[in-house]
Each structure stands twice: as C-alpha cells, then as structure tokens.
Write an enzyme that holds these catalytic residues in place. Structure first.
Site, PDB file in Angstrom:
ATOM      1  N   ASN A   7       0.885  -1.171   0.000  1.00  0.00           N
ATOM      2  CA  ASN A   7       0.000   0.000   0.000  1.00  0.00           C
ATOM      3  C   ASN A   7       0.920   1.216   0.000  1.00  0.00           C
ATOM      4  OD1 ASN A   7      -1.804   2.067   0.440  1.00  0.00           O
ATOM      5  ND2 ASN A   7      -2.836   1.098   2.168  1.00  0.00           N
ATOM      6  N   LYS A  14       3.197   0.794   3.271  1.00  0.00           N
ATOM      7  CA  LYS A  14       2.725  -0.242   4.195  1.00  0.00           C
ATOM      8  C   LYS A  14       2.815  -1.571   3.464  1.00  0.00           C
ATOM      9  CE  LYS A  14      -1.101   0.313   6.477  1.00  0.00           C
ATOM     10  NZ  LYS A  14      -2.520   0.643   6.750  1.00  0.00           N
ATOM     11  N   ARG A  95      -2.649  -2.105  -3.478  1.00  0.00           N
ATOM     12  CA  ARG A  95      -3.871  -1.350  -3.253  1.00  0.00           C
ATOM     13  C   ARG A  95      -3.849  -0.133  -4.168  1.00  0.00           C
ATOM     14  NH1 ARG A  95      -5.195   3.315   0.924  1.00  0.00           N
ATOM     15  NH2 ARG A  95      -7.459   3.386   0.713  1.00  0.00           N
ATOM     16  N   HIS A 184     -13.163   2.630   0.150  1.00  0.00           N
ATOM     17  CA  HIS A 184     -13.074   1.620   1.228  1.00  0.00           C
ATOM     18  C   HIS A 184     -13.675   0.290   0.785  1.00  0.00           C
ATOM     19  CE1 HIS A 184     -13.125   5.153   4.315  1.00  0.00           C
ATOM     20  NE2 HIS A 184     -11.880   4.827   4.008  1.00  0.00           N
ATOM     21  N   LEU A 211     -15.443   3.014  10.125  1.00  0.00           N
ATOM     22  CA  LEU A 211     -15.193   4.261  10.840  1.00  0.00           C
ATOM     23  C   LEU A 211     -13.726   4.326  11.252  1.00  0.00           C
ATOM     24  CD1 LEU A 211     -18.323   4.244  13.201  1.00  0.00           C
ATOM     25  CD2 LEU A 211     -18.103   5.344  10.957  1.00  0.00           C
ATOM     26  N   ASN A 213     -10.178   7.297  10.354  1.00  0.00           N
ATOM     27  CA  ASN A 213     -10.021   8.722  10.078  1.00  0.00           C
ATOM     28  C   ASN A 213     -10.883   9.100   8.880  1.00  0.00           C
ATOM     29  OD1 ASN A 213      -8.748  11.303  10.638  1.00  0.00           O
ATOM     30  ND2 ASN A 213      -7.686  11.018   8.703  1.00  0.00           N
ATOM     31  N   ARG A 243     -12.489  15.510   7.345  1.00  0.00           N
ATOM     32  CA  ARG A 243     -13.358  15.800   6.206  1.00  0.00           C
ATOM     33  C   ARG A 243     -14.773  16.113   6.696  1.00  0.00           C
ATOM     34  NH1 ARG A 243     -11.576  10.393   3.406  1.00  0.00           N
ATOM     35  NH2 ARG A 243      -9.451  10.900   2.786  1.00  0.00           N
ATOM     36  N   ASP A 284      -8.520  12.878  16.363  1.00  0.00           N
ATOM     37  CA  ASP A 284      -8.449  11.517  16.888  1.00  0.00           C
ATOM     38  C   ASP A 284      -9.580  11.300  17.891  1.00  0.00           C
ATOM     39  OD1 ASP A 284      -7.719   9.176  18.501  1.00  0.00           O
ATOM     40  OD2 ASP A 284      -5.740   9.335  17.560  1.00  0.00           O
ATOM     41  N   GLY A 332     -10.838   1.432  12.839  1.00  0.00           N
ATOM     42  CA  GLY A 332     -10.320   1.852  14.136  1.00  0.00           C
ATOM     43  C   GLY A 332     -11.356   2.323  15.122  1.00  0.00           C
ATOM     44  N   GLY A 334     -14.801   2.145  14.605  1.00  0.00           N
ATOM     45  CA  GLY A 334     -15.907   1.177  14.633  1.00  0.00           C
ATOM     46  C   GLY A 334     -15.631  -0.026  15.504  1.00  0.00           C
ATOM     47  N   ASN A 336     -13.338  -0.070  18.083  1.00  0.00           N
ATOM     48  CA  ASN A 336     -12.787   0.219  19.410  1.00  0.00           C
ATOM     49  C   ASN A 336     -13.529   1.274  20.221  1.00  0.00           C
ATOM     50  OD1 ASN A 336     -10.355  -1.519  19.227  1.00  0.00           O
ATOM     51  ND2 ASN A 336      -9.849  -0.169  17.519  1.00  0.00           N
ATOM     52  N   GLU A 386      -7.738  -5.349   5.395  1.00  0.00           N
ATOM     53  CA  GLU A 386      -7.675  -5.046   3.974  1.00  0.00           C
ATOM     54  C   GLU A 386      -6.499  -5.743   3.297  1.00  0.00           C
ATOM     55  OE1 GLU A 386      -9.109  -0.648   3.262  1.00  0.00           O
ATOM     56  OE2 GLU A 386      -8.203  -0.800   5.254  1.00  0.00           O
TER      57      GLU A 386
END
Length: 401
Positions: A7, A14, A95, A184, A211, A213, A243, A284, A332, A334, A336, A386
């Site tokens: 990625n 990544k 990706r 996504h 959900l 960033n 955003r 965050d 992240g 969604g 946690n 992903e």
C-alpha cells in the site's frame, strides 16, 4: 503462494507478506517519511505465534525504490528474514484507490492497466500517483512476480444506476465520468463476507460501517454493494476525522463569493480542516473521547453529530435493502469505540436494533455480536483486514483461476 501486499502512499509504504492459503502474515511493516528528514521503518516478524519488532532509522530514504530496497533487505535478512531471495515472491498485490469504471475486479497489471491508473490521477490525486509509483518500483525489485491491482472502488461497481448517477447533465457522466464511485471497497467487501459467514446467510442484508479517520458506509446484499456514502471522491457522506462529509453545495459558493476563499482553500478546508477537527480542534476520536469525559461541550456536540449522521444513513440503507439482518461496525473507531456504536444505534429499536451494553464494552480481536440475544437485527463488530483481503483476491485470481 507467497504474496507481498503493498500500500504505497506519497511518502510511505505499508506492506505485509502472506504465504497463502494461510491467513497469518509472515511479516508486516511500515516505511515512513520517504524523501523527508528522519525516515523510519517498523518491521514485524511473526513466528510461532510471537511477534518480533525491528525498528530502523536510516540516514536517508530518498525515494520509494530506496524504501522498498530497505524492506527487501529485512525480508531476506540472515537472522530474521522470511524469504531467501526476491524470486520467492510470486505475486505483489497493490492497493489502488481509484479504478474508475474500467476496473470492477482484481486485475493483473499490464502496461495498459498502468496507463489507465495514470489516466485516473485527476480523480484521486492524493492516492493514485503514489499507487502507480509503488507498482513501478515493485516491478523493478520483484521482476519475476506477477503484479496485481486491487481497487478500492471495484466493490462498488455493482451499484445500480439510480444509486451511482448524479442529477447532472448527461455529458458530465458520459464524457467526464462524474458519478458515484465509492471507496473503502476492500474493507467493505471483507467485513461483509465475514459477517455473512458468521450469520450463515450468504444473502444477508447488511449495512457495513467503516469508521476510521476516513469513514464510509455501504448497503450490501448477497455480497453486492447497492449503495455507499462516499461518492465521486472520498469527501461525501459521514463526518470524518478532518473531512466534512455531506454539506449543502451552496456553502462552497458562499465561501468563494462572499468570504474570499479560493477553490484550493475550499478544498483544503473541507478535506483537511473540517470534520471532527473542525468541530473540536482534534481529529483523533480517542482524544475527543477524553475531552468528553472531562465535560468538554464541543466534544459532546461532535459525538452527537457524528453518530446522528451514521444513524441517518442506517435508516436510508435499511430502506434500500428492504429490511436488515445486521449492522457491521469496523475499522479503528468502529472496532474500538463503544460510545460511537451506542449513540449510532440509540432510537433504532423500531428497526429491531437493540445493543447489549455489556457486550458492547468488551474488546476482542474476533467477530462478535453486541446485540441483545433476542434482538431481530444483529449488531456485529468485525475487525477489518484489507491486506489479507488483497492477498486473498490475488490468490483467487492467480492460483485458483
């Protein structure tokens, strides 16, 4: 089959290496600050159920080729390497954020495919150029591997026309490709499949809620995306970290005509200075949650706005699906943030959504139900992966045919 998943970002790479069909990666990592001062590499090796972490701070990584060469050295390291030589990598899965209408499935990369990815630069200027660069570098470093593109937009190519068209003059779609593409998609596809398997219902009516960033939702039935909140670009839909999500387009004209904003400044405002950052000064959700606990009024309002937008789309997508079997929270926030899940589901009892708050507070790394036992609609938390989805799509294309 050794599949290396890449990625590539504008200044980062990544990666994960899988030996399919096993789902546990052999290693993973992140190269940061490529072409900038103080680059760093975090490399993790997984052996015998244990994780070994290697951190490096190279003097310089001038470009992506240097970054990927540094990764190759780690992959083939005498002590902790997981392969002996680059030729052991049989496929590299990339990706790619935007595939336009040209790509509705995972695709072996050819010169023609690269040219199309390049043609779509204007639709994803922050992502597709970096993705394209990652492909060209990987071709040099892993010349014997099949290069494969997995597109974020591909999963949403099943949207019906009434869902993907805008009420704009025909030429803007037919000549310029202005339509809903959605993003996504790799995450939505993965968690929808996991949820359907958990329910034992391949035709399940699901609302997948990614959900992080960046945030998006999708209405999915039988593994097919029927609608999604992001549109022509990734700005539409839910409130996100920086955003704005949905807003009245006349605000843009007002900003330009009456407040002196340039188009570039509006772009920056809506993409990088709005969302939760604009509402609270923080992007965050962990920081915003702590502020909420301390009684911060702006944090309270931001949480309410964030959850309200999710709730509105749940109602809309239940209508699109003609009913609902499960809500699926992922990524992240969604996965946690119990408060977001609770607020988003409050007042949806009429749809059959009832959360068990004790289950909602638990944290595990597995698919789990957080609904009351007798609730007609399941509420699931499904960890997204992903990179594994990209690897599996490459494996299915190349190995299983």
């Amino acid at each position: 089959m050794n599949i290396f998943v890449v990625n590539s970002g504008s200044s980062s790479i990544k990666y994960q290496l899988f030996r399919l069909p096993a789902e546990q990666p052999l290693c993973s990592g992140l190269v940061e600050r490529i072409g900038l001062a103080a680059p760093r590499i975090t490399h993790k090796v997984y052996t015998g159920g244990e994780e070994q972490v290697i951190r490096q701070s190279p003097a310089s990584l001038p470009d992506h080729r240097a970054g990927l060469q540094a990764v190759l050295q780690l992959l083939t390291d005498d002590a902790l390497g997981v392969i002996r030589e680059p030729s052991e990598i049989e496929a590299v899965g990339h990706r790619v954020v935007h595939g336009g209408e040209a790509f509705a499935a995972t695709t072996v990369i050819t010169e023609e495919v690269k040219a199309e990815i390049k043609r779509l630069f204007s639709l994803a200027p922050l992502h597709n150029p970096a993705n394209h660069l990652g492909i060209e570098v990987a071709e040099q470093i892993f010349p014997q591997a099949q290069q494969v593109a997995v597109f974020d937009t591909a999963f949403h190519q099943t949207l019906p026309e009434q869902a993907y068209r805008y009420a704009l003059p025909h030429a803007l779609y037919h000549e310029h490709g202005i339509r809903v593409y959605g993003f996504h998609g790799t995450s939505h596809k993965y968690v929808a499949a996991q949820a359907a398997a958990h329910l034992g219902n391949p035709d399940a009516r699901l609302i997948t809620i990614h959900l992080g960033n960046g945030c998006s939702m999708a209405a999915v039935r039988g593994g097919r995306s029927l609608d999604t909140t992001m549109g022509f670009g990734p700005l539409a839909g839910l409130i996100m970290g920086t955003r704005s999500g949905d807003l009245d387009p006349s605000i843009i004209f007002h900003l330009i005509e009456h407040l002196g904003y340039s188009p570039a400044e509006v772009n920056n405002l809506l993409n990088k200075q709005s969302g939760m950052l604009g509402l609270t000064g923080m992007s965050d959700m962990r920081d915003i949650g702590r502020a909420l606990d301390e009684g911060d009024e702006r944090a309270r309002l931001a949480y309410e706005l964030y959850a309200y937008r999710i709730k509105k789309y749940i109602g809309a997508y239940a209508a699109v699906l003609g009913g609902l079997d499960a809500l699926v929270f992922t990524a992240g926030v969604g996965e946690n943030d119990p408060l977001t899940r609770r607020l988003a589901c409050q007042g949806l009892e009429f749809l059959g959504v009832r959360i068990d708050e004790q289950q909602n507070q638990l944290r595990t790394g597995a698919v789990r139900e957080i609904n009351e036992a007798d609730a007609p609609v399941k509420v699931l938390v499904v960890p997204t992966n992903e990179e594994l989805e990209i690897a599996q799509q490459c494996y299915e294309l190349l190995h299983l045919g």
